[in-house]
Design an enzyme around this catalytic site. Structure first.
Site, PDB file in Angstrom:
ATOM      1  N   SER A  84       0.826  -1.206   0.000  1.00 58.39           N
ATOM      2  CA  SER A  84       0.000   0.000   0.000  1.00 58.39           C
ATOM      3  C   SER A  84       0.862   1.259   0.000  1.00 58.39           C
ATOM      4  CB  SER A  84      -0.908   0.031   1.223  1.00 58.39           C
ATOM      5  OG  SER A  84      -1.843  -1.022   1.163  1.00 58.39           O
TER       6      SER A  84
HETATM    7  N1  SAH Z   1      -1.735  -4.611   3.744  1.00 55.67           N
HETATM    8  C1  SAH Z   1      -0.853  -4.631   2.598  1.00 55.67           C
HETATM    9  C2  SAH Z   1      -1.627  -4.424   1.312  1.00 55.67           C
HETATM   10  C3  SAH Z   1      -1.742  -5.696   0.605  1.00 55.67           C
HETATM   11  S1  SAH Z   1      -2.664  -5.627  -0.892  1.00 55.67           S
HETATM   12  C4  SAH Z   1       0.232  -3.583   2.746  1.00 55.67           C
HETATM   13  O1  SAH Z   1       0.445  -3.072   3.820  1.00 55.67           O
HETATM   14  O2  SAH Z   1       0.914  -3.276   1.786  1.00 55.67           O
HETATM   15  C5  SAH Z   1      -4.125  -6.463  -0.386  1.00 55.67           C
HETATM   16  C6  SAH Z   1      -3.966  -7.890   0.005  1.00 55.67           C
HETATM   17  O3  SAH Z   1      -5.285  -8.387   0.247  1.00 55.67           O
HETATM   18  C7  SAH Z   1      -3.377  -8.819  -1.070  1.00 55.67           C
HETATM   19  O4  SAH Z   1      -2.256  -9.463  -0.549  1.00 55.67           O
HETATM   20  C8  SAH Z   1      -4.501  -9.808  -1.349  1.00 55.67           C
HETATM   21  O5  SAH Z   1      -4.059 -11.122  -1.605  1.00 55.67           O
HETATM   22  C9  SAH Z   1      -5.300  -9.755  -0.065  1.00 55.67           C
HETATM   23  N2  SAH Z   1      -6.681 -10.208  -0.173  1.00 55.67           N
HETATM   24  C10 SAH Z   1      -7.570 -10.021  -1.187  1.00 55.67           C
HETATM   25  N3  SAH Z   1      -8.744 -10.620  -0.894  1.00 55.67           N
HETATM   26  C11 SAH Z   1      -8.583 -11.208   0.337  1.00 55.67           C
HETATM   27  C12 SAH Z   1      -9.436 -11.978   1.182  1.00 55.67           C
HETATM   28  N4  SAH Z   1     -10.686 -12.289   0.853  1.00 55.67           N
HETATM   29  N5  SAH Z   1      -8.939 -12.406   2.351  1.00 55.67           N
HETATM   30  C13 SAH Z   1      -7.668 -12.124   2.744  1.00 55.67           C
HETATM   31  N6  SAH Z   1      -6.818 -11.401   1.979  1.00 55.67           N
HETATM   32  C14 SAH Z   1      -7.272 -10.945   0.790  1.00 55.67           C
END
Ligand code: SAH
Length: 235
Positions: A84
């Site tokens: 993010s």
């Molecule tokens: N929190 C992270 C952002 C990751 S992007 C940061 O700090 O950079 C969002 C993440 O959500 C991805 O890794 C994706 O695989 C996950 N995601 C998407 N749908 C999901 C679900 N239903 N349950 C758990 N994780 C999910």
């Protein structure tokens, strides 16, 4: 620019940053610029700014991208996912902590663990759920490297929340559903906050606050997250 903002910026510039060493003086300047940028965009919580300042974002990225770690942008982390943007991490964290300290926090979408690391330094306990197993494993390694031990990593579909560890003071979702999953609402404490991007091509960051059996919804700003997908991925 107001005087106090300049003063805060100066204090960030002059304080030493022992746990941020590792990628040279050029990026030190870039890190300072990042803090300034977050403040310019309206982040005011000193706790949040301080944690962002002292968190080495480069360890969450592949080496080829680590020189861009302190730019205020989302970057790829593999598996079609992203780390993010620092601004949005700061904003969501600031909103979560607006009403005071938090004991029990749920994050949905661990990814590389960057947002998790920020939450874990501010809350007593964090449960984080990721659907892609290799990403969860990588996040676990990253956060061990930072010495953070108050995190419970869970592989699964976060759209169901994680009832067993609830109720939560705050739930932060870092992937966007088309509609808010109802399970999440009922895993909040009374007064608890759900911070969640909602939508498809056009998404809005929403803050849902639980008041007994009522849920107050505040629409905050337009955002761009990866979609919240159902099910889980093993490899
Ligand atoms: N929190 C992270 C952002 C990751 S992007 C940061 O700090 O950079 C969002 C993440 O959500 C991805 O890794 C994706 O695989 C996950 N995601 C998407 N749908 C999901 C679900 N239903 N349950 C758990 N994780 C999910």
């Amino acid at each position: 620019m107001s005087g106090w903002l300049e003063t805060i910026k100066m204090s960030f510039r002059t304080e030493s940053t022992p746990n941020l060493s590792g990628i040279g003086m050029t990026s030190q300047r870039t890190r300072e610029r990042l803090l300034g940028r977050l403040m310019d965009q309206g982040i005011t919580s000193m706790e949040v700014l301080d944690v962002i300042r002292s968190t080495p974002r480069h360890i969450f990225l592949d080496e080829a991208l680590s020189h861009r770690a302190y730019e205020d942008v989302a970057l790829p982390i593999g598996f079609n996912q992203t780390i993010s943007q620092p601004y949005i991490v700061a904003r969501m964290t600031e909103i979560a902590f607006l009403s005071g300290p938090l004991t029990n926090v749920l994050e949905i979408g661990t990814g590389c663990g960057y947002q998790t690391s920020i939450l874990a330094r501010l809350a007593k306990r964090v449960t984080t759920v990721e659907r892609i197993k290799p990403l969860l494993d990588k996040a676990r390694k990253n956060l061990r490297l930072l010495g953070l031990r108050n995190i419970d990593f869970r592989h699964g579909d976060g759209s169901l929340g994680f009832k067993r560890s609830g109720p939560f003071d705050a739930i932060i979702t870092t992937a966007a559903p088309q509609q808010i999953p109802h399970e999440l609402l009922f895993q909040l404490n009374d007064g608890g906050r759900l911070i969640i991007p909602v939508g498809g091509d056009v998404q809005q960051l929403q803050l849902i606050t639980r008041r007994g059996e009522d849920f107050q919804c505040d629409k905050l700003e337009d955002v761009k997250f990866v979609p919240l997908l159902v099910g889980q991925v093993q490899n």
